[in-house]
Structures are given as structure tokens and as C-alpha cells.
Design an enzyme around this catalytic site. Structure first.
Site, PDB file in Angstrom:
ATOM      1  N   ASP A  11      31.092  52.247  36.002  1.00 49.06           N
ATOM      2  CA  ASP A  11      31.735  50.936  36.162  1.00 49.06           C
ATOM      3  C   ASP A  11      30.702  50.015  36.819  1.00 49.06           C
ATOM      4  OD1 ASP A  11      33.711  48.910  36.303  1.00 49.06           O
ATOM      5  OD2 ASP A  11      34.317  49.530  38.308  1.00 49.06           O
ATOM      6  N   SER A  12      31.048  48.732  36.908  1.00 47.60           N
ATOM      7  CA  SER A  12      30.167  47.772  37.573  1.00 47.60           C
ATOM      8  C   SER A  12      30.143  47.994  39.084  1.00 47.60           C
ATOM      9  CB  SER A  12      30.670  46.365  37.295  1.00 47.60           C
ATOM     10  OG  SER A  12      31.995  46.252  37.783  1.00 47.60           O
ATOM     11  N   TYR A  43      30.548  42.529  36.147  1.00 48.26           N
ATOM     12  CA  TYR A  43      30.366  42.463  34.695  1.00 48.26           C
ATOM     13  C   TYR A  43      31.229  41.343  34.095  1.00 48.26           C
ATOM     14  CZ  TYR A  43      28.018  47.086  34.318  1.00 48.26           C
ATOM     15  OH  TYR A  43      27.145  48.157  34.391  1.00 48.26           O
ATOM     16  N   GLY A  44      32.348  41.087  34.741  1.00 42.91           N
ATOM     17  CA  GLY A  44      33.325  40.136  34.189  1.00 42.91           C
ATOM     18  C   GLY A  44      32.778  38.734  34.000  1.00 42.91           C
ATOM     19  N   CYS A  75      35.774  51.129  32.942  1.00 37.70           N
ATOM     20  CA  CYS A  75      35.715  49.688  33.122  1.00 37.70           C
ATOM     21  C   CYS A  75      36.264  49.031  31.854  1.00 37.70           C
ATOM     22  CB  CYS A  75      34.251  49.294  33.339  1.00 37.70           C
ATOM     23  SG  CYS A  75      33.938  47.527  33.323  1.00 37.70           S
ATOM     24  N   ASN A  76      37.287  48.208  32.019  1.00 38.10           N
ATOM     25  CA  ASN A  76      37.879  47.539  30.853  1.00 38.10           C
ATOM     26  C   ASN A  76      36.880  46.598  30.193  1.00 38.10           C
ATOM     27  OD1 ASN A  76      41.127  47.945  30.978  1.00 38.10           O
ATOM     28  ND2 ASN A  76      40.220  48.021  33.008  1.00 38.10           N
ATOM     29  N   THR A  77      36.101  45.904  31.022  1.00 41.26           N
ATOM     30  CA  THR A  77      35.156  44.919  30.501  1.00 41.26           C
ATOM     31  C   THR A  77      34.081  45.610  29.665  1.00 41.26           C
ATOM     32  OG1 THR A  77      35.531  43.729  32.573  1.00 41.26           O
ATOM     33  CG2 THR A  77      33.733  42.956  31.185  1.00 41.26           C
ATOM     34  N   GLU A 154      35.184  45.315  46.287  1.00 50.39           N
ATOM     35  CA  GLU A 154      33.815  45.754  46.615  1.00 50.39           C
ATOM     36  C   GLU A 154      33.471  45.518  48.083  1.00 50.39           C
ATOM     37  OE1 GLU A 154      31.380  47.238  44.430  1.00 50.39           O
ATOM     38  OE2 GLU A 154      33.245  47.549  43.339  1.00 50.39           O
ATOM     39  N   CYS A 186      41.992  45.637  34.983  1.00 49.92           N
ATOM     40  CA  CYS A 186      40.640  45.846  35.512  1.00 49.92           C
ATOM     41  C   CYS A 186      40.765  47.036  36.442  1.00 49.92           C
ATOM     42  CB  CYS A 186      40.170  44.610  36.276  1.00 49.92           C
ATOM     43  SG  CYS A 186      38.702  44.880  37.298  1.00 49.92           S
ATOM     44  N   THR A 187      39.833  47.968  36.364  1.00 57.92           N
ATOM     45  CA  THR A 187      39.977  49.212  37.128  1.00 57.92           C
ATOM     46  C   THR A 187      39.879  48.998  38.640  1.00 57.92           C
ATOM     47  OG1 THR A 187      37.627  49.675  36.728  1.00 57.92           O
ATOM     48  CG2 THR A 187      39.227  50.697  35.248  1.00 57.92           C
ATOM     49  N   HIS A 188      39.407  47.828  39.047  1.00 58.65           N
ATOM     50  CA  HIS A 188      39.387  47.535  40.488  1.00 58.65           C
ATOM     51  C   HIS A 188      40.788  47.256  41.044  1.00 58.65           C
ATOM     52  CE1 HIS A 188      35.049  47.002  39.963  1.00 58.65           C
ATOM     53  NE2 HIS A 188      34.936  46.990  41.279  1.00 58.65           N
TER      54      HIS A 188
HETATM   55  N1  DGL Z   1      36.176  47.168  36.887  1.00 55.04           N
HETATM   56  C1  DGL Z   1      35.839  46.356  35.790  1.00 55.04           C
HETATM   57  C2  DGL Z   1      36.910  46.306  34.706  1.00 55.04           C
HETATM   58  O1  DGL Z   1      37.725  47.194  34.612  1.00 55.04           O
HETATM   59  C3  DGL Z   1      35.124  45.061  35.934  1.00 55.04           C
HETATM   60  C4  DGL Z   1      34.859  44.395  37.186  1.00 55.04           C
HETATM   61  C5  DGL Z   1      33.710  43.420  37.042  1.00 55.04           C
HETATM   62  O2  DGL Z   1      32.580  43.874  37.132  1.00 55.04           O
HETATM   63  O3  DGL Z   1      33.930  42.227  36.812  1.00 55.04           O
HETATM   64  O4  DGL Z   1      36.909  45.405  33.898  1.00 55.04           O
END
Ligand code: DGL
Length: 267
Positions: A11-12, A43-44, A75-77, A154, A186-188
Site C-alpha cells: 500500500d502507499s 497515491y490518491g 490499496c484500492n487506488t 499516517e 480506501c484501506t486506511h
Molecule cells: N490506502 C489507499 C487506498 O486504499 C490509498 C491511500 C493513498 O495513498 O492515497 O486507496
């Protein structure tokens, strides 16, 4: 290299730990190798090319240097932007992605109004639009990109006044529309569940894909005969981090208490 091949996750940042935790529950005997690309987050807010480039570099590292037996794009992105490229590059590899839980949300919703929060890049992706076309025809979907939220996780601000004010900005409009299901795309965001629940109230259910992804991963490994046959629940975890710092390891340990072995990621 560990004696038994690991399962790779990336993931990011630390969001993918919400997926790895569910996988640890499902697969206690497996070794895990987690890549947190903190030095290149979020990443978003990045371009398609940037995300694909990072996903390829990290997957190369996991498959070629760590010799993992499966890669979970946690990570969804990165799934939205790079899953197809990775599958084409490694046709033999087990590659599992994550996507917003739109399908179960639409099935479970009584009001037929659901909310989806994710990164701006996920919301604007073709993969997300296709997901809505496939599964959300019967529902009204309120989609919201949420810049700034992953940074709250984060930096360890799971419930700070700033985090709550950001959540209010993103969630109150969809609450006012009467949604009864909210997809954490988003996994966060599962790490903000407590604050989100407080804002949305008990009538809104939260959906995240961790458990489903973990079951799917186990099924893929089983089908390919790749499950670790040992029964003992003593799988080990290692963490490769770009931009590794004391603050980063501290947050990781708050999210995944047994996290110990941290290494700098150099790809
Ligand atoms: N955790 C990531 C997701 O599921 C992205 C977070 C990011 O880097 O913007 O999309």
C-alpha cells in the site's frame, strides 16, 4: 529469506494493514511481507503513470527479491490503476486486489442510498465507474473523494479534532441524504471507524473488504496448492518501508501491535 515463501502485501502507507490484519486472522500459519510506500504517499493524489510505476517496482521487489507466493494489492487506488498491468506482467502469479464493497452495500441497503468514501483517484477511475454500472443500478450512490484523510491515519490522528472536522466535511452531506450504508473505499479508513461511527450513528452500517479479501486470498492459495501445510499459528511478519522513520514504526505498531521487523525499502 524465510524458509517458507511469504505472502506479499503493499500500500502507499499503513492502510493496507487493515487487509493484512484480516489475512493474519484467516492464515495464522503464513509468513507475511508488507511494503509501505510511505515515501511516495499519498497515491490518491498521484497520476496514473506514477502509481503504475510504483506498483510495478514494488511487485518486482516482492516477487523477484522476496520470492513471495502471492501479492495482495492492499490499496484500492493501486488496484484501480495498476491491477491490470500487474496481471499482464505476471500472468502466472497470484495477484489479489481490493475494491470498494459497493456490491454488498447495495444488497444490504434498505433505503437504497449508499455512500462511498475513497481517494479522489479511485472515485475518478474507470474501474470504479464500471463497479457502479455492474452493481449499483438499483441504488443512489453518493461518491466522495477524501483528500487528507489517509494522512490522518499516517500521522496517528485517528480521532483528533482535525480528523473529525475533515470527516464531518465529507460525511455530513451524504448523511443528510439518508444513506444507510457507507463503503470505506480506501484501506486506511477502517482505522477511522470509531470516529466515523460516532458521526454517522448506528443506523448507518460501515463496509470494508478486509475479511472478504482474506477469504478470497486463502481460496486462491488453496486452489493452487500453495497453502503452508503446517498447522502451527506462528507466521512471521516483516515490513519494508520507503521513508522509514521512528514516527512511521510507531504508528505501524499502534495499528498492528506485533509489528517488529522493519527494513528500509530501496526500490
Ligand atoms: N490506502 C489507499 C487506498 O486504499 C490509498 C491511500 C493513498 O495513498 O492515497 O486507496
Amino acid at each position: 529469506m524465510p524458509a517458507l515463501p511469504s505472502i506479499g502485501f503493499f500500500d502507499s502507507g499503513w492502510g493496507g494493514l487493515s487487509i493484512m490484519k484480516a489475512a493474519r486472522h484467516e492464515l495464522p500459519q503464513e509468513n507475511f511481507c508488507y511494503v509501505a510506500d510511505c515515501g511516495n504517499a499519498p497515491y490518491g493524489d498521484r497520476t496514473h503513470e506514477f502509481i503504475v510505476n510504483r506498483a510495478v517496482k514494488i511487485t518486482d521487489f516482492l516477487l523477484r527479491e522476496q520470492h513471495v507466493k502471492a501479492v495482495v494489492i492492499s490499496c484500492n487506488t493501486a488496484t484501480a490503476e495498476a491491477a491490470e498491468v500487474l496481471r499482464a506482467r505476471y500472468p502466472e502469479a497470484v495477484i489479489v486486489g481490493v475494491e470498494p464493497a459497493v456490491k454488498p452495500a447495495c444488497e444490504l441497503s434498505k433505503t437504497k442510498k449508499i455512500g462511498v468514501i475513497a481517494t479522489t483517484r479511485t472515485i475518478n477511475s474507470k474501474r470504479y465507474r464500471d463497479l457502479l454500472t455492474r452493481y449499483a443500478a438499483q441504488c443512489r450512490v453518493f461518491s466522495q473523494g477524501c483528500p487528507g484523510l489517509m494522512e490522518c491515519v499516517e500521522s496517528g490522528q485517528f480521532h483528533s479534532p482535525y480528523t473529525v472536522s475533515l470527516l464531518k466535511k465529507y460525511l455530513q452531506p451524504m448523511k443528510a441524504q439518508g444513506i444507510d450504508a457507507l463503503v470505506l473505499g480506501c484501506t486506511h479508513y477502517p482505522f477511522l471507524s470509531e470516529a466515523i461511527e460516532e458521526l454517522m450513528g448506528p443506523e448507518v452500517m460501515l463496509l470494508e473488504p478486509g475479511a472478504a479479501v482474506a477469504r478470497h486470498l486463502k481460496g486462491c492459495l488453496k486452489d493452487k496448492g500453495l497453502l503452508n501445510p503446517q498447522e502451527s499459528p506462528d507466521g512471521r511478519d516483516s515490513f519494508y518501508v520507503s521513508g522509514l522513520s521512528a514516527q512511521k514504526t510507531l504508528v505501524a505498531q499502534r495499528l498492528y501491535s506485533s509489528a517488529r521487523c522493519f527494513f528500509e525499502l530501496t526500490v
